[in-house]
Design a protein around this motif. Structure first.
Motif, short mmCIF file in Angstrom:
data_model
loop_
_atom_site.label_atom_id
_atom_site.label_comp_id
_atom_site.label_asym_id
_atom_site.label_seq_id
_atom_site.Cartn_x
_atom_site.Cartn_y
_atom_site.Cartn_z
N UNK A 1 0.87 -1.18 0.00
CA UNK A 1 0.00 0.00 0.00
C UNK A 1 0.90 1.22 0.00
N UNK A 2 0.72 2.06 -1.00
CA UNK A 2 1.55 3.25 -1.15
C UNK A 2 0.61 4.45 -1.23
N UNK A 3 0.91 5.51 -0.50
CA UNK A 3 0.08 6.71 -0.57
C UNK A 3 -0.03 7.17 -2.01
N UNK A 4 -1.24 7.39 -2.47
CA UNK A 4 -1.44 7.83 -3.84
C UNK A 4 -1.37 6.72 -4.86
N UNK A 5 -1.36 5.47 -4.40
CA UNK A 5 -1.29 4.35 -5.33
C UNK A 5 -2.69 3.98 -5.81
N UNK A 6 -2.75 3.19 -6.87
CA UNK A 6 -4.02 2.78 -7.45
C UNK A 6 -4.08 1.27 -7.54
N UNK A 7 -5.20 0.71 -7.16
CA UNK A 7 -5.46 -0.72 -7.28
C UNK A 7 -6.56 -0.90 -8.31
N UNK A 8 -6.25 -1.64 -9.39
CA UNK A 8 -7.23 -1.94 -10.43
C UNK A 8 -7.71 -3.37 -10.22
N UNK A 9 -9.02 -3.55 -10.11
CA UNK A 9 -9.59 -4.85 -9.74
C UNK A 9 -10.56 -5.32 -10.81
N UNK A 10 -10.49 -6.61 -11.12
CA UNK A 10 -11.48 -7.26 -11.96
C UNK A 10 -11.81 -8.61 -11.33
N UNK A 11 -12.53 -9.44 -12.01
CA UNK A 11 -12.96 -10.70 -11.43
C UNK A 11 -11.80 -11.66 -11.20
N UNK A 12 -10.99 -11.92 -12.21
CA UNK A 12 -9.99 -12.97 -12.09
C UNK A 12 -8.55 -12.50 -12.24
N UNK A 13 -8.31 -11.25 -12.56
CA UNK A 13 -6.97 -10.71 -12.77
C UNK A 13 -6.23 -11.46 -13.87
N UNK A 14 -6.95 -11.83 -14.91
CA UNK A 14 -6.35 -12.53 -16.03
C UNK A 14 -6.21 -11.60 -17.23
N UNK A 15 -7.16 -10.73 -17.45
CA UNK A 15 -7.15 -9.92 -18.66
C UNK A 15 -7.37 -8.43 -18.39
N UNK A 16 -8.53 -8.08 -17.83
CA UNK A 16 -8.91 -6.67 -17.74
C UNK A 16 -8.02 -5.84 -16.85
N UNK A 17 -7.85 -6.23 -15.58
CA UNK A 17 -7.05 -5.38 -14.69
C UNK A 17 -5.57 -5.40 -15.05
#
Length: 64
Positions: free
Chosen positions: A9-25
């Protein structure tokens, strides 16, 4: 600033989430990194999946 890794966890960081973390995120993470490079900025980003499951065997052409 060091690159963010899984579980960091980093201040100002971004977490991109999808269902399986295979393609979209992962694709969104790659695009985020390209955009950051174009802006000459370090924008920490990681991707994750909520419900990753192995449903099908990988074909021989996908194996390393």
């Amino acid at each position: 600033m060091p690159e963010a890794g899984p579980g960091d966890a980093v201040a100002g960081s971004t977490l991109l989430v999808c269902t399986a973390n295979i393609c979209r995120s992962p694709m969104a993470e790659a695009l985020w990194r390209v955009a950051a490079a174009r802006l000459r900025r370090t924008l920490p980003v990681v991707s994750a999946g909520l419900d990753a499951q192995q449903v099908h065997e990988l074909g021989a052409h996908w194996e390393a």
